[in-house]
Structures are given as C-alpha cells and as structure tokens.
Design a protein around this motif. Structure first.
Motif, mmCIF file in Angstrom:
data_model
loop_
_atom_site.group_PDB
_atom_site.id
_atom_site.type_symbol
_atom_site.label_atom_id
_atom_site.label_comp_id
_atom_site.label_asym_id
_atom_site.label_seq_id
_atom_site.Cartn_x
_atom_site.Cartn_y
_atom_site.Cartn_z
ATOM 1 N N PRO A 183 2.591 4.031 19.520
ATOM 2 C CA PRO A 183 1.726 4.292 18.365
ATOM 3 C C PRO A 183 1.476 3.040 17.526
ATOM 4 O O PRO A 183 2.287 2.114 17.512
ATOM 5 C CB PRO A 183 2.520 5.334 17.571
ATOM 6 N N PHE A 184 0.345 3.037 16.812
ATOM 7 C CA PHE A 184 0.014 1.992 15.852
ATOM 8 C C PHE A 184 0.238 2.529 14.444
ATOM 9 O O PHE A 184 0.092 3.726 14.196
ATOM 10 C CB PHE A 184 -1.452 1.554 15.984
ATOM 11 N N PHE A 185 0.557 1.617 13.513
ATOM 12 C CA PHE A 185 0.754 2.003 12.130
ATOM 13 C C PHE A 185 -0.172 1.205 11.224
ATOM 14 O O PHE A 185 -0.408 0.008 11.448
ATOM 15 C CB PHE A 185 2.203 1.764 11.694
ATOM 16 N N ALA B 176 1.106 5.117 8.079
ATOM 17 C CA ALA B 176 0.742 6.282 8.885
ATOM 18 C C ALA B 176 0.288 5.841 10.271
ATOM 19 O O ALA B 176 -0.113 4.692 10.473
ATOM 20 C CB ALA B 176 -0.371 7.076 8.197
ATOM 21 N N VAL B 177 0.350 6.770 11.221
ATOM 22 C CA VAL B 177 -0.082 6.472 12.583
ATOM 23 C C VAL B 177 -1.603 6.361 12.600
ATOM 24 O O VAL B 177 -2.309 7.299 12.209
ATOM 25 C CB VAL B 177 0.390 7.556 13.565
ATOM 26 N N SER B 178 -2.107 5.209 13.026
ATOM 27 C CA SER B 178 -3.554 4.964 13.034
ATOM 28 C C SER B 178 -4.150 4.977 14.432
ATOM 29 O O SER B 178 -5.346 4.763 14.603
ATOM 30 C CB SER B 178 -3.850 3.615 12.384
ATOM 31 N N GLY B 179 -3.330 5.221 15.440
ATOM 32 C CA GLY B 179 -3.815 5.237 16.812
ATOM 33 C C GLY B 179 -2.664 4.962 17.762
ATOM 34 O O GLY B 179 -1.488 4.989 17.376
ATOM 35 N N ALA B 180 -2.990 4.701 19.012
ATOM 36 C CA ALA B 180 -1.948 4.447 20.006
ATOM 37 C C ALA B 180 -2.577 3.833 21.246
ATOM 38 O O ALA B 180 -3.795 3.903 21.457
ATOM 39 C CB ALA B 180 -1.219 5.739 20.372
#
Length: 308
Positions: A249-251, A255-259
């Motif tokens: 995941p991306f942060f 918050a998680v902004s994508g993956a």
C-alpha cells in the motif's frame, strides 16, 4: 564485500532501530530499482564529514550505468552537493553529477531516508537519460508508482516497520504489475500482468475496475488496505492456475492512497513441487517395503540358525 549493517556501524553511530530501518530498505530496493529503471545507491554521513556508500543495487528492467561496485567508497564533490541538500532540508533534490569513467552527464535524485522524523541517510537514483528507456505508458506508470515510494521514504513511512512474509520470494516487477488507486480501482496493468489475467480467463479491460468486479481474488488487496501493511498470498485462480501476489500500500497524509500489486504465475513451479513430493513419497514407500522384506529374511535366517 562488507555487509550493509557492518559498513553502517563502522562509519556512523546510528542505533539499532535506525540500522534495522536501513536494512529493511535494502531488502525492498530491488523493487524500487526495477520501477525507476535506474541504479540506486545508499549514502550515510560519517564522522569525517564525508558520505560513504554502504549499498548499491542495479535494475533488472534496464541496463546499469555502473559496471563496478561503489560500496565502501566515498561520494565525490558533485554528488555531495545534492546529498547534503537532501539531508539538510529533508526534501527530494534532483541535479546532475559527474562520475569517474562516464563521459555523459549523469542525473541524480537524492531522497532523504527518514526514521522517526529524522533523516538518517540518503538514497540516490542515478541514471543517464541518453541510455535510458524511451518513455511510454509503462515507463510513465512505473514512474508514478516509484514516486509514491519516494514520498513515503522521505516521510518515514517506507520501508514498513514489520515484514509480511518473505519478500525475497515475492514476485518481482518484471513478473507483472498492477497499479491501484485509493479506491482499489485499477489504474494500470503491465503487459505481463495482463497476460496473467488472460490465463485465468479474464479478458475484459481492468482499467477503472476493482479486482472483485473482474472476478479476480482480491484478498491481498483488501488485507493490505485494511491492515496498512504489505501482504503476500498464494492462491488458485481460474482453471488450475496458481498465482503468487504481493500488495504494497501507499500512504499520503496518514491514509492509504493506493497500492501496487505484483503478481507471478507459479503454476508450473507448484506442479513440479507436487511431482517432487509424489516422488519422495514413492521412494519412502519403497524404502519401507524393502526394510520390511529384509526384516522378514533376517527372521527366517535366525530360525534356520536355531535349527542348525
């Protein structure tokens, strides 16, 4: 060649947690190097006022610009300027450097490696534009994914403090990449990932759709978004196709902004594993029966010996 941890302890006074942070980064940077098609070098500040190279990785998706290893050497004057600026400001710095043995001007992006709000090292991406890959859809998408990791490294949220599974056996970038946004909708599918989808019977375009809507197992993605950690999972999809997936995941702003989802078709590998297990079981059964036969013969010989 000396290990990264040994070089860091030799040249710096970083504590155990900071050294572990750099070690986790080094365990992940093969993926980063493949995404940016460039060499990555890790620099640490030393007590003598110089920057020491303690790690280096070459991309598997493009050619390297360095034929020799720079681990254990010092940063030159042109490199030091960009590295100092990134370390002191905490911002990502881009510039040009001169490298011994390379006539062309080399580009550099210096990324501060932050741990607990404090820069502890600098990771650099170094490449030559003339010899790099021509920009296309794949290169643009990989660049966006790499940009997410750059921001996380500078924010101190990557690498993750805990490991989910063995990342060394996880799929590589060359196996297949799917880029997901904050709503888990597919933004890009690499050619190899698209081939994997076709092998499991998914012919529809995945762009703009969630994996569950495509009929694809989305367990790793759901877990990565919910637990906010990388997830590695192997599962069967379609007609006897086995896939190994890793979702990272991306942060952004907490918050998680994508993956990014890496996937690899391991069907043939698992078939060979099952064949090996079957052969091992057959060999063990043969050994067991031979042992029983030998025990029977031994008993008969003992009976005959008593009669004599």
């Amino acid at each position: 060649m000396a290990k990264l941890t040994e070089l860091v302890r030799e040249h710096t006074d970083l504590d155990r947690e900071q050294v572990s942070h750099l070690s986790r980064l080094a365990s992940e940077w093969g993926m980063l190097s493949d995404l940016c098609f460039s060499d990555l070098l890790l620099y640490v500040p030393t007590s003598v006022g110089k920057w020491a190279v303690v790690g280096q990785v070459r991309p598997a998706t493009s050619q390297t610009i360095y034929q020799t290893d720079w681990v254990g050497s010092w940063a030159n004057e042109s490199e030091t300027k960009s590295i100092d600026e990134a370390y002191n400001t905490g911002a990502v710095v881009e510039g040009e450097i001169t490298v011994e043995g390379i006539k062309e001007e080399t580009r550099i992006i210096a990324i501060p490696v932050v741990h607990n709000g404090k820069p502890i090292a600098v990771l650099t991406r170094e490449w030559i534009e003339k010899t790099g890959r021509r920009p296309g859809e794949l290169e643009r998408a990989y660049g966006e994914v790499f940009g997410n990791f750059v921001r996380m490294i500078a924010d101190g949220t990557f690498p993750f403090p805990q490991r989910a599974g063995d990342s060394s056996s996880a799929p590589r970038v060359g196996d297949g990449v799917m880029w997901l946004d904050g709503n888990a909708q597919v933004q890009y599918v690499s050619p190899n990932a698209n081939s994997a989808l076709h092998r499991v019977g998914i012919q529809a375009s995945a762009i703009g759709m969630r994996l569950a809507e495509l009929g694809f197992h989305d367990g790793p993605v759901r877990q990565a978004f919910e637990r906010q950690v990388p997830v590695i999972e192997e599962f069967e999809q379609g007609d006897g196709v086995t896939l190994l997936c890793r979702c990272v995941p991306f942060f952004a702003d907490g918050a998680v902004s994508g993956a990014v989802l890496l996937l690899r078709d391991v069907t043939e590998l698992r078939k060979r594993d099952r064949l090996l297990l079957s052969k091992d079981a057959t060999i063990r059964e043969i050994h067991h029966r031979v042992k029983n036969n030998l025990q029977t013969i031994s008993s008969l010989l003992r009976l005959q010996a008593r009669r004599l």
